[in-house]
Design a protein around this motif. Structure first.
Motif, short mmCIF file in Angstrom:
data_model
loop_
_atom_site.label_atom_id
_atom_site.label_comp_id
_atom_site.label_asym_id
_atom_site.label_seq_id
_atom_site.Cartn_x
_atom_site.Cartn_y
_atom_site.Cartn_z
N UNK A 150 0.82 -1.22 0.00
CA UNK A 150 0.00 0.00 0.00
C UNK A 150 0.85 1.27 0.00
N UNK A 151 2.01 1.22 0.67
CA UNK A 151 2.79 2.45 0.80
C UNK A 151 3.49 2.85 -0.49
N UNK A 152 4.10 1.88 -1.16
CA UNK A 152 4.71 2.18 -2.45
C UNK A 152 3.61 2.63 -3.43
N UNK A 176 6.77 -0.06 7.75
CA UNK A 176 5.43 0.46 8.04
C UNK A 176 5.27 0.91 9.50
N UNK A 177 6.08 0.33 10.37
CA UNK A 177 5.91 0.66 11.80
C UNK A 177 6.56 2.00 12.16
N UNK A 178 7.35 2.57 11.26
CA UNK A 178 8.01 3.85 11.55
C UNK A 178 6.99 4.97 11.37
N UNK A 179 6.93 5.87 12.35
CA UNK A 179 5.92 6.94 12.32
C UNK A 179 6.57 8.31 12.11
N UNK A 180 5.73 9.28 11.84
CA UNK A 180 6.27 10.64 11.66
C UNK A 180 6.89 11.15 12.96
N UNK A 198 12.93 5.08 2.39
CA UNK A 198 12.49 4.09 1.40
C UNK A 198 10.97 4.23 1.21
N UNK A 199 10.47 4.12 -0.03
CA UNK A 199 9.03 4.33 -0.25
C UNK A 199 8.13 3.22 0.30
N UNK A 200 8.68 2.22 0.96
CA UNK A 200 7.83 1.26 1.68
C UNK A 200 7.35 1.88 3.00
N UNK A 201 7.85 3.08 3.32
CA UNK A 201 7.39 3.78 4.53
C UNK A 201 6.05 4.46 4.26
N UNK A 227 25.74 17.13 1.90
CA UNK A 227 25.43 16.98 3.33
C UNK A 227 26.32 15.89 3.96
N UNK A 228 26.61 16.06 5.24
CA UNK A 228 27.54 15.14 5.91
C UNK A 228 26.84 14.16 6.85
N UNK A 229 25.54 14.42 7.14
CA UNK A 229 24.83 13.57 8.11
C UNK A 229 23.47 13.17 7.57
N UNK A 230 23.09 11.94 7.86
CA UNK A 230 21.83 11.42 7.33
C UNK A 230 21.09 10.56 8.35
N UNK A 231 19.78 10.75 8.38
CA UNK A 231 18.92 9.82 9.13
C UNK A 231 18.40 8.84 8.09
N UNK A 232 18.80 7.59 8.24
CA UNK A 232 18.54 6.60 7.20
C UNK A 232 17.30 5.79 7.58
N UNK A 233 16.24 5.94 6.78
CA UNK A 233 14.97 5.33 7.16
C UNK A 233 14.65 4.16 6.22
N UNK A 234 15.42 3.11 6.41
CA UNK A 234 15.17 1.82 5.75
C UNK A 234 15.88 0.76 6.59
#
Ligand code: 13P
Ligand code: SF4
Length: 304
Positions: A150-152, A176-180, A198-201, A227-234
């Motif tokens: 559904x998310x993709x 899917x369990x990761x929230x805003x 990742x678009x599965x979010x 940019x030198x820093x990243x929050x990686x959401x996958x």
């Protein structure tokens, strides 16, 4: 056997069996180290059609092994962890596809590769997170039944308002369990970091992203960014390649455990055992294999 000896044995057996090792970014670092080819789901599917060896050791979950086999029926495809299965791959039904086809004349059934061979066999075209937007935009049909994720589906639908999407309710439990709220909290802790998603979010997470893309897309973006820093959401397996491709940059995850337990089932010991015993093999009935191959080949064609 120690990891050192296992490694030597894997290299020796690989030669003896005329095999290549293909890995998804989510598998354990120690397995990634032995990959001849490493990549996202699209890369692995495309590469599988170019392999010339007799044997492919697919270090990933079952749908990846099935895709490699369907595209290479003449080759032996070994799946080191036989029980490594993606729950989302099962989150749609053949009946729902039949139902939608009955209700719509002008419909394309678009199947995310993270799906069983049975689902692929009743679909018109496959997509991965790397090419879904391009492929769906190239389809002549107005109505799109997108399975199983559904998310993709929502991510693509939002960008293609000219299409009428019919949604299915599957999801990847890791994303899917990761929230805003999780993202906002991570941003507060790391105010200088960009958010790569990742678009599965869920859409609420994608809305907070600086970049949205497949695992390979994320790696490319991070590598080329100032940019030198990243929050990686996958899934956090991707951090290994990120460290290699963008050394010196800093990576953070959210407070949520970003681990796919199925991907982690593949160990060096299992890769060694698979090469030694030449099993577990991916086996599929001939008609299922032909059925699953068709939408995969259409994807490869439309993605060009
Ligand atoms: P990609 O490899 O397309 O980025 O997808 C991630 C995934 O969940 C694979 O299981
Ligand atoms: Fe399936 Fe999600 Fe694991 Fe990918 S990360 S294999 S979509 S459960």
């Amino acid at each position: 056997m120690s990891n050192l000896n296992l490694g030597d044995e894997i290299i020796r057996l690989k030669e003896e069996r005329n095999a290549v090792i293909m890995c998804h970014y989510y598998v354990q670092d120690e397995v990634q180290d032995f990959a001849d080819y490493i990549g996202d789901s699209f890369f692995l599917s495309r590469k599988a059609t170019e392999i010339e060896t007799d044997v492919i050791v697919l270090c990933g979950v079952r749908f990846m092994g099935e895709s490699a086999k369907a595209l290479n029926p003449g080759k032996v495809v070994l799946l080191p962890a036989e029980d490594a299965d993606c729950p989302m791959a099962h989150m749609a039904t053949v009946e729902s596809v039949e139902e939608v086809r009955k209700n719509y004349d002008d419909v394309a059934v678009v199947c995310y590769v993270n799906s069983t061979a049975e689902l692929k066999a009743v679909s018109d075209v496959c997509v991965t997170s790397a090419n879904a937007l391009k492929i769906v935009s190239r389809l002549p049909q107005k109505n799109i039944f997108f399975i199983p994720d559904q998310n993709l589906a929502h991510y693509i639908a939002e960008r293609l308002p000219e299409k009428n999407f019919i949604f299915n309710d599957g999801y990847c439990h890791v994303h899917h369990k990761i929230t805003k709220e999780d993202i906002l909290e991570a941003k507060e802790k790391h105010p200088n970091a960009q958010v790569v998603v990742h678009p599965e979010c869920k859409a609420e997470v994608c809305q907070l992203a600086d970049y949205i893309g497949s695992t390979s897309g994320i790696i490319q973006y991070v590598k080329n960014s100032d940019c030198e820093e990243f929050i990686v959401v996958t899934e956090m397996g991707v951090l290994y390649e990120l460290g290699l491709q963008a050394p010196g940059k800093k990576f953070y995850t959210t407070g949520v455990t970003q681990v796919c337990p199925n991907m982690k089932k593949i160990t060096l010991e299992k890769v060694y055992q698979a090469l030694k015993n030449m099993e577990p093999r991916v086996e599929m009935a001939e008609d299922l294999m032909i059925g699953a191959r068709k939408p995969m080949e259409k994807m490869l064609d439309l993605a060009k």
